[in-house]
Write a protein that holds these residues in place. Structure first.
Motif, mmCIF file in Angstrom:
data_model
loop_
_atom_site.group_PDB
_atom_site.id
_atom_site.type_symbol
_atom_site.label_atom_id
_atom_site.label_comp_id
_atom_site.label_asym_id
_atom_site.label_seq_id
_atom_site.Cartn_x
_atom_site.Cartn_y
_atom_site.Cartn_z
ATOM 1 N N SER A 194 -9.284 -4.230 -2.870
ATOM 2 C CA SER A 194 -8.320 -5.293 -3.175
ATOM 3 C C SER A 194 -7.145 -4.749 -3.985
ATOM 4 O O SER A 194 -5.991 -5.123 -3.738
ATOM 5 N N ASN A 195 -7.405 -3.840 -4.924
ATOM 6 C CA ASN A 195 -6.314 -3.244 -5.699
ATOM 7 C C ASN A 195 -5.505 -2.271 -4.852
ATOM 8 O O ASN A 195 -4.289 -2.169 -5.004
ATOM 9 N N PHE A 196 -6.166 -1.563 -3.951
ATOM 10 C CA PHE A 196 -5.447 -0.658 -3.052
ATOM 11 C C PHE A 196 -4.479 -1.458 -2.191
ATOM 12 O O PHE A 196 -3.327 -1.057 -1.989
ATOM 13 N N ALA A 197 -4.927 -2.618 -1.717
ATOM 14 C CA ALA A 197 -4.066 -3.468 -0.896
ATOM 15 C C ALA A 197 -2.870 -3.970 -1.710
ATOM 16 O O ALA A 197 -1.740 -4.012 -1.198
ATOM 17 N N LEU A 198 -3.087 -4.338 -2.958
ATOM 18 C CA LEU A 198 -1.987 -4.766 -3.828
ATOM 19 C C LEU A 198 -0.955 -3.660 -3.995
ATOM 20 O O LEU A 198 0.252 -3.882 -3.881
ATOM 21 N N LEU A 199 -1.444 -2.466 -4.293
ATOM 22 C CA LEU A 199 -0.542 -1.329 -4.494
ATOM 23 C C LEU A 199 0.194 -0.976 -3.204
ATOM 24 O O LEU A 199 1.405 -0.722 -3.224
ATOM 25 N N ALA A 200 -0.529 -0.959 -2.095
ATOM 26 C CA ALA A 200 0.093 -0.643 -0.808
ATOM 27 C C ALA A 200 1.211 -1.631 -0.501
ATOM 28 O O ALA A 200 2.315 -1.234 -0.104
ATOM 29 N N ASN A 201 0.949 -2.898 -0.707
ATOM 30 C CA ASN A 201 1.949 -3.936 -0.448
ATOM 31 C C ASN A 201 3.171 -3.741 -1.344
ATOM 32 O O ASN A 201 4.311 -3.827 -0.881
ATOM 33 N N ALA A 202 2.946 -3.470 -2.616
ATOM 34 C CA ALA A 202 4.043 -3.282 -3.565
ATOM 35 C C ALA A 202 4.893 -2.062 -3.219
ATOM 36 O O ALA A 202 6.077 -2.011 -3.546
ATOM 37 N N LEU A 203 4.285 -1.088 -2.551
ATOM 38 C CA LEU A 203 4.988 0.148 -2.195
ATOM 39 C C LEU A 203 5.495 0.149 -0.754
ATOM 40 O O LEU A 203 6.022 1.155 -0.281
ATOM 41 N N GLY A 204 5.323 -0.978 -0.057
ATOM 42 C CA GLY A 204 5.783 -1.060 1.324
ATOM 43 C C GLY A 204 4.949 -0.232 2.280
ATOM 44 O O GLY A 204 5.450 0.253 3.298
ATOM 45 N N LEU A 205 3.672 -0.058 1.964
ATOM 46 C CA LEU A 205 2.750 0.678 2.825
ATOM 47 C C LEU A 205 1.864 -0.315 3.564
ATOM 48 O O LEU A 205 1.591 -1.399 3.061
ATOM 49 N N SER A 206 1.402 0.060 4.731
ATOM 50 C CA SER A 206 0.451 -0.790 5.450
ATOM 51 C C SER A 206 -0.891 -0.087 5.523
ATOM 52 O O SER A 206 -0.971 1.142 5.489
ATOM 53 N N ILE A 207 -1.922 -0.883 5.607
ATOM 54 C CA ILE A 207 -3.292 -0.364 5.754
ATOM 55 C C ILE A 207 -3.752 -0.765 7.141
ATOM 56 O O ILE A 207 -3.659 -1.934 7.525
ATOM 57 N N GLN A 208 -4.244 0.200 7.882
ATOM 58 C CA GLN A 208 -4.698 -0.082 9.242
ATOM 59 C C GLN A 208 -6.156 0.341 9.369
ATOM 60 O O GLN A 208 -6.523 1.468 9.041
ATOM 61 N N LEU A 209 -6.984 -0.562 9.841
ATOM 62 C CA LEU A 209 -8.379 -0.263 10.127
ATOM 63 C C LEU A 209 -8.547 -0.201 11.631
ATOM 64 O O LEU A 209 -8.081 -1.047 12.363
ATOM 65 N N THR A 210 -9.220 0.846 12.093
ATOM 66 C CA THR A 210 -9.446 1.001 13.525
ATOM 67 C C THR A 210 -10.921 1.256 13.791
ATOM 68 O O THR A 210 -11.628 1.782 12.930
ATOM 69 N N VAL A 211 -11.359 0.906 14.957
ATOM 70 C CA VAL A 211 -12.720 1.152 15.381
ATOM 71 C C VAL A 211 -12.773 2.544 15.985
ATOM 72 O O VAL A 211 -11.953 2.902 16.831
ATOM 73 N N GLU A 212 -13.745 3.347 15.563
ATOM 74 C CA GLU A 212 -13.892 4.698 16.117
ATOM 75 C C GLU A 212 -14.785 4.679 17.331
ATOM 76 O O GLU A 212 -15.685 3.926 17.464
#
Length: 94
Positions: free
Chosen positions: A76-94
């Motif tokens: 949840s904190n990683f998502a907050l930081l990513a959003n504040a820095l204009g980064l996206s988080i992508q989850l993919t199925v392997e």
């Protein structure tokens, strides 16, 4: 000419074989370090101080410093930081 090293063998020698407690700890530490580097590099790209980033996400500056130095981070904190820095988080199925 020096001998070449196999990265998998070197990691196994230093941090244990796959599946061992030591190897899993190494993997977790490596991910924490990697995420911290991403956050730090992006923050610097944006010419943002740790204090500015902390204010933007409602945290304190020492927290940002610990994250950038490889402390484990909650998703949840990683998502907050990513959003504040204009980064996206992508989850993919392997």
């Amino acid at each position: 000419m020096g001998k070449s090293l196999n990265a998998k063998l070197l990691i196994a020698e230093r941090f244990g074989k796959e599946g061992t407690k030591e190897r899993e700890q190494f993997r977790e530490d490596a991910f924490s370090y990697y995420f911290g580097e991403i956050i730090k590099n992006r923050r610097k790209e944006l010419h943002m101080s740790q204090e500015n980033l902390a204010e933007k996400v409602g945290k304190k500056r020492p927290y940002i410093s610990r994250i950038e130095n490889g402390e484990d981070i909650k998703l949840s904190n990683f998502a907050l930081l990513a959003n504040a820095l204009g980064l996206s988080i992508q989850l993919t199925v392997e």
